[in-house]
Design a protein around this motif. Structure first.
Motif, PDB file in Angstrom:
ATOM      1  N   GLU A  53     -50.945 -48.459 -81.679  1.00  0.00           N
ATOM      2  CA  GLU A  53     -51.044 -47.469 -82.757  1.00  0.00           C
ATOM      3  C   GLU A  53     -50.018 -46.361 -82.599  1.00  0.00           C
ATOM      4  N   THR A  54     -48.762 -46.763 -82.455  1.00  0.00           N
ATOM      5  CA  THR A  54     -47.687 -45.807 -82.251  1.00  0.00           C
ATOM      6  C   THR A  54     -46.450 -46.268 -83.007  1.00  0.00           C
ATOM      7  N   LYS A  55     -45.452 -45.437 -83.042  1.00  0.00           N
ATOM      8  CA  LYS A  55     -44.180 -45.754 -83.687  1.00  0.00           C
ATOM      9  C   LYS A  55     -43.103 -45.940 -82.625  1.00  0.00           C
ATOM     10  N   TYR A  56     -42.123 -46.747 -82.953  1.00  0.00           N
ATOM     11  CA  TYR A  56     -41.014 -47.013 -82.039  1.00  0.00           C
ATOM     12  C   TYR A  56     -40.395 -45.716 -81.512  1.00  0.00           C
ATOM     13  N   ASP A  57     -40.192 -44.752 -82.403  1.00  0.00           N
ATOM     14  CA  ASP A  57     -39.555 -43.489 -82.015  1.00  0.00           C
ATOM     15  C   ASP A  57     -40.358 -42.700 -80.987  1.00  0.00           C
ATOM     16  N   ASP A  58     -41.643 -43.017 -80.840  1.00  0.00           N
ATOM     17  CA  ASP A  58     -42.496 -42.306 -79.884  1.00  0.00           C
ATOM     18  C   ASP A  58     -42.622 -43.024 -78.546  1.00  0.00           C
ATOM     19  N   ILE A  59     -41.937 -44.158 -78.401  1.00  0.00           N
ATOM     20  CA  ILE A  59     -42.016 -44.926 -77.156  1.00  0.00           C
ATOM     21  C   ILE A  59     -40.765 -44.672 -76.323  1.00  0.00           C
ATOM     22  N   ILE A  60     -40.981 -44.344 -75.064  1.00  0.00           N
ATOM     23  CA  ILE A  60     -39.874 -44.149 -74.120  1.00  0.00           C
ATOM     24  C   ILE A  60     -39.727 -45.448 -73.339  1.00  0.00           C
ATOM     25  N   PHE A  61     -38.607 -46.141 -73.544  1.00  0.00           N
ATOM     26  CA  PHE A  61     -38.423 -47.440 -72.895  1.00  0.00           C
ATOM     27  C   PHE A  61     -37.772 -47.361 -71.522  1.00  0.00           C
TER      28      PHE A  61
END
Length: 67
Positions: A53-61
């Motif tokens: 339940e998140t967006k790509y922009d909020d994920i730190i890879f």
């Protein structure tokens, strides 16, 4: 605030095996993503967005320590 894959997994109380199963990859693949050794492709990123339940922009890879 961005979250790493490990933080997302912990938020949902999943093991690496459970998180991988939810998005259709092995525990080893998920572990490599968390460590920054490899990265999910676009279809897997979409699954991660749905499951967590998140967006790509909020994920730190990339992990904080690149070593």
């Amino acid at each position: 605030m961005g979250m790493t894959l490990k933080m997302l997994r912990a938020k949902f109380n999943f093991t690496q095996e459970e998180a991988g199963a939810k998005v259709g990859v092995s525990e080893g693949t998920w572990s490599n993503w968390e460590k920054g050794k490899s990265f999910p492709d676009v279809p897997k990123i979409i699954e991660i967005e749905k499951v967590f339940e998140t967006k790509y922009d909020d994920i730190i890879f990339l992990p904080d320590n690149h070593g």
